[in-house]
Design a protein around this motif. Structure first.
Motif, PDB file in Angstrom:
ATOM      1  N   HIS A  65       1.130  -0.883   0.062  1.00  0.00           N
ATOM      2  CA  HIS A  65       0.224   0.293   0.093  1.00  0.00           C
ATOM      3  C   HIS A  65       1.215   1.202  -0.027  1.00  0.00           C
ATOM      4  CE1 HIS A  65      -3.120   2.425   0.512  1.00  0.00           C
ATOM      5  NE2 HIS A  65      -2.719   3.200   1.578  1.00  0.00           N
ATOM      6  N   SER A  66       0.792   2.347  -0.986  1.00  0.00           N
ATOM      7  CA  SER A  66       0.756   3.307  -0.944  1.00  0.00           C
ATOM      8  C   SER A  66       0.013   4.104  -0.657  1.00  0.00           C
ATOM      9  CB  SER A  66       2.106   3.342  -2.119  1.00  0.00           C
ATOM     10  OG  SER A  66       2.520   4.481  -2.802  1.00  0.00           O
ATOM     11  N   SER A  67       0.361   5.284   0.504  1.00  0.00           N
ATOM     12  CA  SER A  67      -0.492   6.707   0.609  1.00  0.00           C
ATOM     13  C   SER A  67       0.589   7.586  -0.120  1.00  0.00           C
ATOM     14  CB  SER A  67      -0.184   6.736   2.128  1.00  0.00           C
ATOM     15  OG  SER A  67      -0.928   5.531   2.834  1.00  0.00           O
ATOM     16  N   LEU A  68      -0.289   8.608  -0.337  1.00  0.00           N
ATOM     17  CA  LEU A  68       0.337  10.020  -0.975  1.00  0.00           C
ATOM     18  C   LEU A  68       0.725  10.847   0.431  1.00  0.00           C
ATOM     19  CD1 LEU A  68      -1.443  11.540  -3.744  1.00  0.00           C
ATOM     20  CD2 LEU A  68       0.790  10.768  -3.411  1.00  0.00           C
ATOM     21  N   ILE A  69       2.086  11.137   0.844  1.00  0.00           N
ATOM     22  CA  ILE A  69       2.240  12.157   2.054  1.00  0.00           C
ATOM     23  C   ILE A  69       2.833  13.726   1.539  1.00  0.00           C
ATOM     24  CG2 ILE A  69       4.033  12.195   3.705  1.00  0.00           C
ATOM     25  CD1 ILE A  69       5.000   9.282   3.528  1.00  0.00           C
ATOM     26  N   TRP A  78       3.599  32.496  -3.004  1.00  0.00           N
ATOM     27  CA  TRP A  78       3.929  33.775  -2.849  1.00  0.00           C
ATOM     28  C   TRP A  78       4.190  34.501  -3.883  1.00  0.00           C
ATOM     29  CZ3 TRP A  78       0.278  37.770  -1.727  1.00  0.00           C
ATOM     30  CH2 TRP A  78       1.211  38.660  -2.028  1.00  0.00           C
ATOM     31  N   GLN A  79       3.525  35.653  -4.858  1.00  0.00           N
ATOM     32  CA  GLN A  79       5.131  35.997  -5.983  1.00  0.00           C
ATOM     33  C   GLN A  79       4.483  37.769  -5.205  1.00  0.00           C
ATOM     34  OE1 GLN A  79       2.267  35.299  -9.423  1.00  0.00           O
ATOM     35  NE2 GLN A  79       3.860  33.467  -9.617  1.00  0.00           N
ATOM     36  N   PRO A  80       5.655  38.129  -4.551  1.00  0.00           N
ATOM     37  CA  PRO A  80       5.557  39.653  -4.319  1.00  0.00           C
ATOM     38  C   PRO A  80       5.543  40.808  -5.441  1.00  0.00           C
ATOM     39  CG  PRO A  80       7.703  38.024  -3.252  1.00  0.00           C
ATOM     40  CD  PRO A  80       6.493  37.692  -4.199  1.00  0.00           C
ATOM     41  N   GLU A  81       6.045  40.397  -6.072  1.00  0.00           N
ATOM     42  CA  GLU A  81       6.138  41.730  -6.897  1.00  0.00           C
ATOM     43  C   GLU A  81       5.060  41.330  -7.171  1.00  0.00           C
ATOM     44  OE1 GLU A  81       6.264  37.791  -9.150  1.00  0.00           O
ATOM     45  OE2 GLU A  81       7.844  38.807  -7.457  1.00  0.00           O
ATOM     46  N   GLY A  82       3.770  41.052  -6.892  1.00  0.00           N
ATOM     47  CA  GLY A  82       2.426  40.939  -7.570  1.00  0.00           C
ATOM     48  C   GLY A  82       1.191  41.290  -6.673  1.00  0.00           C
ATOM     49  N   SER A  83       1.985  40.713  -5.190  1.00  0.00           N
ATOM     50  CA  SER A  83       1.025  41.479  -4.070  1.00  0.00           C
ATOM     51  C   SER A  83       0.087  39.872  -4.508  1.00  0.00           C
ATOM     52  CB  SER A  83       0.311  42.785  -3.467  1.00  0.00           C
ATOM     53  OG  SER A  83       1.850  43.234  -4.018  1.00  0.00           O
ATOM     54  N   ALA A  84       0.350  38.395  -4.574  1.00  0.00           N
ATOM     55  CA  ALA A  84      -0.330  37.595  -5.344  1.00  0.00           C
ATOM     56  C   ALA A  84      -0.131  36.169  -4.796  1.00  0.00           C
ATOM     57  CB  ALA A  84      -1.886  37.682  -6.435  1.00  0.00           C
ATOM     58  N   PHE A  85      -0.810  35.399  -4.797  1.00  0.00           N
ATOM     59  CA  PHE A  85      -0.048  33.602  -5.293  1.00  0.00           C
ATOM     60  C   PHE A  85      -1.017  33.543  -6.367  1.00  0.00           C
ATOM     61  CE2 PHE A  85      -1.134  34.356  -0.186  1.00  0.00           C
ATOM     62  CZ  PHE A  85      -0.040  32.984   0.143  1.00  0.00           C
ATOM     63  N   GLY A  86       0.398  32.139  -6.938  1.00  0.00           N
ATOM     64  CA  GLY A  86       0.114  32.316  -8.440  1.00  0.00           C
ATOM     65  C   GLY A  86       0.357  30.133  -7.948  1.00  0.00           C
ATOM     66  N   ILE A  87       0.091  29.542  -8.973  1.00  0.00           N
ATOM     67  CA  ILE A  87      -0.209  28.631  -8.875  1.00  0.00           C
ATOM     68  C   ILE A  87       0.668  28.037  -9.518  1.00  0.00           C
ATOM     69  CG2 ILE A  87      -1.315  26.814  -8.979  1.00  0.00           C
ATOM     70  CD1 ILE A  87      -4.291  27.781  -9.332  1.00  0.00           C
ATOM     71  N   ALA A  88       2.118  26.486  -9.127  1.00  0.00           N
ATOM     72  CA  ALA A  88       2.791  25.953  -9.755  1.00  0.00           C
ATOM     73  C   ALA A  88       2.290  24.961 -10.420  1.00  0.00           C
ATOM     74  CB  ALA A  88       4.208  25.389  -9.021  1.00  0.00           C
ATOM     75  N   THR A  89       3.070  24.252 -11.414  1.00  0.00           N
ATOM     76  CA  THR A  89       2.765  22.763 -11.871  1.00  0.00           C
ATOM     77  C   THR A  89       2.214  22.052 -11.217  1.00  0.00           C
ATOM     78  OG1 THR A  89       4.126  23.274 -13.765  1.00  0.00           O
ATOM     79  CG2 THR A  89       3.411  21.334 -13.662  1.00  0.00           C
ATOM     80  N   PRO A  90       0.563  21.985 -11.718  1.00  0.00           N
ATOM     81  CA  PRO A  90       0.448  20.868 -10.478  1.00  0.00           C
ATOM     82  C   PRO A  90       0.049  19.295 -10.777  1.00  0.00           C
ATOM     83  CG  PRO A  90      -1.288  21.916 -12.377  1.00  0.00           C
ATOM     84  CD  PRO A  90      -0.229  22.327 -12.527  1.00  0.00           C
ATOM     85  N   GLU A  91       0.630  19.104  -9.541  1.00  0.00           N
ATOM     86  CA  GLU A  91       0.823  16.882  -9.928  1.00  0.00           C
ATOM     87  C   GLU A  91      -0.724  16.222  -9.459  1.00  0.00           C
ATOM     88  OE1 GLU A  91       4.348  16.766  -6.987  1.00  0.00           O
ATOM     89  OE2 GLU A  91       3.202  18.075  -6.335  1.00  0.00           O
ATOM     90  N   HIS A  92      -0.195  16.017 -10.209  1.00  0.00           N
ATOM     91  CA  HIS A  92      -1.694  14.479 -10.862  1.00  0.00           C
ATOM     92  C   HIS A  92      -1.231  12.773 -10.454  1.00  0.00           C
ATOM     93  CE1 HIS A  92      -4.182  17.552 -13.217  1.00  0.00           C
ATOM     94  NE2 HIS A  92      -2.929  17.559 -13.514  1.00  0.00           N
ATOM     95  N   PHE A  93      -2.146  12.250  -9.150  1.00  0.00           N
ATOM     96  CA  PHE A  93      -1.850  11.030  -8.769  1.00  0.00           C
ATOM     97  C   PHE A  93      -2.884  10.584  -8.858  1.00  0.00           C
ATOM     98  CE2 PHE A  93       0.731  13.803  -6.900  1.00  0.00           C
ATOM     99  CZ  PHE A  93       2.294  12.999  -7.085  1.00  0.00           C
ATOM    100  N   GLU A  94      -2.734   9.174  -9.176  1.00  0.00           N
ATOM    101  CA  GLU A  94      -4.198   7.758  -9.114  1.00  0.00           C
ATOM    102  C   GLU A  94      -3.966   7.101  -8.794  1.00  0.00           C
ATOM    103  OE1 GLU A  94      -4.885   7.206 -13.221  1.00  0.00           O
ATOM    104  OE2 GLU A  94      -2.007   6.281 -13.565  1.00  0.00           O
ATOM    105  N   GLU A  95      -5.087   6.389  -7.767  1.00  0.00           N
ATOM    106  CA  GLU A  95      -5.385   4.844  -7.074  1.00  0.00           C
ATOM    107  C   GLU A  95      -5.510   4.057  -8.030  1.00  0.00           C
ATOM    108  OE1 GLU A  95      -7.424   3.337  -2.791  1.00  0.00           O
ATOM    109  OE2 GLU A  95      -8.691   4.084  -4.908  1.00  0.00           O
ATOM    110  N   THR A  96      -4.092   3.130  -7.930  1.00  0.00           N
ATOM    111  CA  THR A  96      -4.125   2.126  -8.245  1.00  0.00           C
ATOM    112  C   THR A  96      -4.530   0.502  -7.562  1.00  0.00           C
ATOM    113  OG1 THR A  96      -1.214   1.570  -8.230  1.00  0.00           O
ATOM    114  CG2 THR A  96      -2.814   3.241  -9.752  1.00  0.00           C
ATOM    115  N   PRO A  97      -4.320  -0.835  -7.366  1.00  0.00           N
ATOM    116  CA  PRO A  97      -4.421  -1.281  -7.016  1.00  0.00           C
ATOM    117  C   PRO A  97      -2.748  -1.743  -5.596  1.00  0.00           C
ATOM    118  CG  PRO A  97      -4.778  -2.740  -9.350  1.00  0.00           C
ATOM    119  CD  PRO A  97      -4.276  -1.274  -9.253  1.00  0.00           C
ATOM    120  N   ARG A  98      -1.720  -0.896  -6.203  1.00  0.00           N
ATOM    121  CA  ARG A  98      -0.375  -0.736  -5.311  1.00  0.00           C
ATOM    122  C   ARG A  98      -0.510   0.368  -4.370  1.00  0.00           C
ATOM    123  NH1 ARG A  98       4.195   1.230  -7.921  1.00  0.00           N
ATOM    124  NH2 ARG A  98       2.970   1.924 -10.409  1.00  0.00           N
ATOM    125  N   GLY A  99      -2.128   1.484  -4.819  1.00  0.00           N
ATOM    126  CA  GLY A  99      -1.704   2.116  -3.219  1.00  0.00           C
ATOM    127  C   GLY A  99      -1.776   3.850  -5.109  1.00  0.00           C
TER     128      GLY A  99
END
Length: 269
Positions: free
Chosen positions: A204-208, A243-264
Motif C-alpha cells: 500500500h502506498s499513501s501520498l505524503i 506567494w509572488q511579492p512583485e504582484g502581491s498575489a499567489f500564483g500556482i506552480a505546475t500541478p501534480e496529478h496522482f491516481e489510485e492503483t491496486p498498489r496505492g
C-alpha cells in the motif's frame, strides 16, 4: 469532488503581514470544502500570538481541521511546557486535539504530534495509533482517508530533520486501514512523497504531502506557499500556491496529478 486547502506553519508572532489579506481572499475564492492547518500556529506560544492566529482562522471558511505544532508548546516557561503545554492552544484555538471530519467523500483525522520533552521533534503514541484504526478502518473504499500531523512521515532529500517518532508503527496502521493521504508541515518546504518508498507497508502506498509555511518570514529558501488538494474519487490533484511579492498575489506552480492503483497512489502518467 472535494477541495482541501492545506496551510501550515503560520507562526503568528513572526508573520509577513502583507500576505494575510491576499491569502484570506485567495482561500475564499477557492471555495474549499475543508481547511486543514497542520500546526505551528504561533512562534512562541504567547497569548497575543494565539489571539492573532484565532482571528486569522475566524476570517477563513469553515469547517476546519487544526492540529498543534511544536512551536505551540511554550519553550522558555518550563512549568507551562511540562505541566500545561497546550493550555493556551486549547483556550484560543480548540480543545479538540483529535479533530475529525467525515462526509460522503472524505474522512480527515487530525493527530497531535507536539510533545513537551522535545524542542522540535514530535511523535505519535499507541493511543493515537489505535484512534487511527478506530476512525479509519471501518470506512469504505469510496471514502478518501486523510491523516493530518504537524511532524512529517517523509523528508526531502538531504533534509536535516527527523521524521515523526513511531512512524513505522503508525504507518502499519495507516496501511492496514487504507489511508490515502498524510498531510503535514514542520519543514517550511513543499514536498510530495510516497509511503512505499520508506516503509514496508504491504504494497500500500499513501501520498505524503508537505506544505510550506503559509505566512512566516522563516521561508528556508522557499517562498511562502500553501496547498490546494482536489480529491475526485480515484484521482488527486495537488496545486502549490506560491506567494509572488512583485504582484502581491499567489500564483500556482505546475500541478501534480496522482491516481489510485491496486498498489496505492502513484503519480499519473
Amino acid at each position: 469532488m472535494r477541495t482541501l486547502v492545506h496551510l501550515s506553519d503560520l507562526h503568528f508572532g513572526r508573520v509577513d503581514k502583507a500576505i494575510l489579506r491576499p491569502l484570506i481572499d485567495r482561500i475564499w475564492g477557492l471555495e474549499p470544502h475543508l481547511i486543514v492547518v497542520s500546526g505551528d500556529l504561533t512562534q512562541r506560544a504567547r497569548n497575543a500570538e494565539f489571539a492573532e492566529a484565532r482571528a486569522f482562522l475566524d476570517a477563513l471558511p469553515s469547517p476546519r481541521i487544526v492540529v498543534p505544532g511544536n512551536h505551540d508548546v511554550p519553550l522558555y516557561n518550563l512549568f507551562d511546557r511540562f505541566f500545561r503545554p497546550l493550555d493556551k492552544y486549547r483556550s484560543h484555538i480548540t480543545d479538540d486535539l483529535s479533530p475529525f471530519h467525515v462526509d460522503t467523500e472524505i474522512a480527515v483525522l487530525g493527530i497531535n504530534t507536539a510533545r513537551s520533552l522535545t524542542i522540535k521533534d514530535g511523535r505519535i503514541n499507541a493511543r493515537q495509533i489505535q484512534e487511527i484504526k478506530e476512525r479509519m478502518c471501518g470506512l469504505g473504499p469510496e471514502i478518501t482517508k486523510v491523516v493530518v500531523t504537524h511532524h512529517p512521515f517523509d523528508l526531502p532529500e538531504n533534509s536535516p530533520h527527523d521524521i515523526v517518532g513511531r512512524a513505522k508503527q503508525a504507518m502499519a496502521a495507516i496501511a492496514a486501514c487504507g489511508v490515502d493521504v498524510i498531510l503535514s508541515g514542520h519543514l517550511h518546504l513543499s514536498h510530495t512523497g510516497h509511503s512505499a518508498e520508506d516503509f514496508e507497508v504491504g504494497g500500500h502506498s499513501s501520498l505524503i504531502i508537505q506544505a510550506g509555511t503559509a505566512t512566516s518570514t522563516r521561508g528556508r529558501g522557499e517562498q511562502n506557499a500553501f496547498n490546494v488538494i482536489r480529491i475526485d474519487g480515484k484521482k488527486i490533484r495537488i496545486e502549490r500556491n506560491y506567494w509572488q511579492p512583485e504582484g502581491s498575489a499567489f500564483g500556482i506552480a505546475t500541478p501534480e496529478h496522482f491516481e489510485e492503483t491496486p498498489r496505492g497512489w502513484v503519480r499519473a502518467a
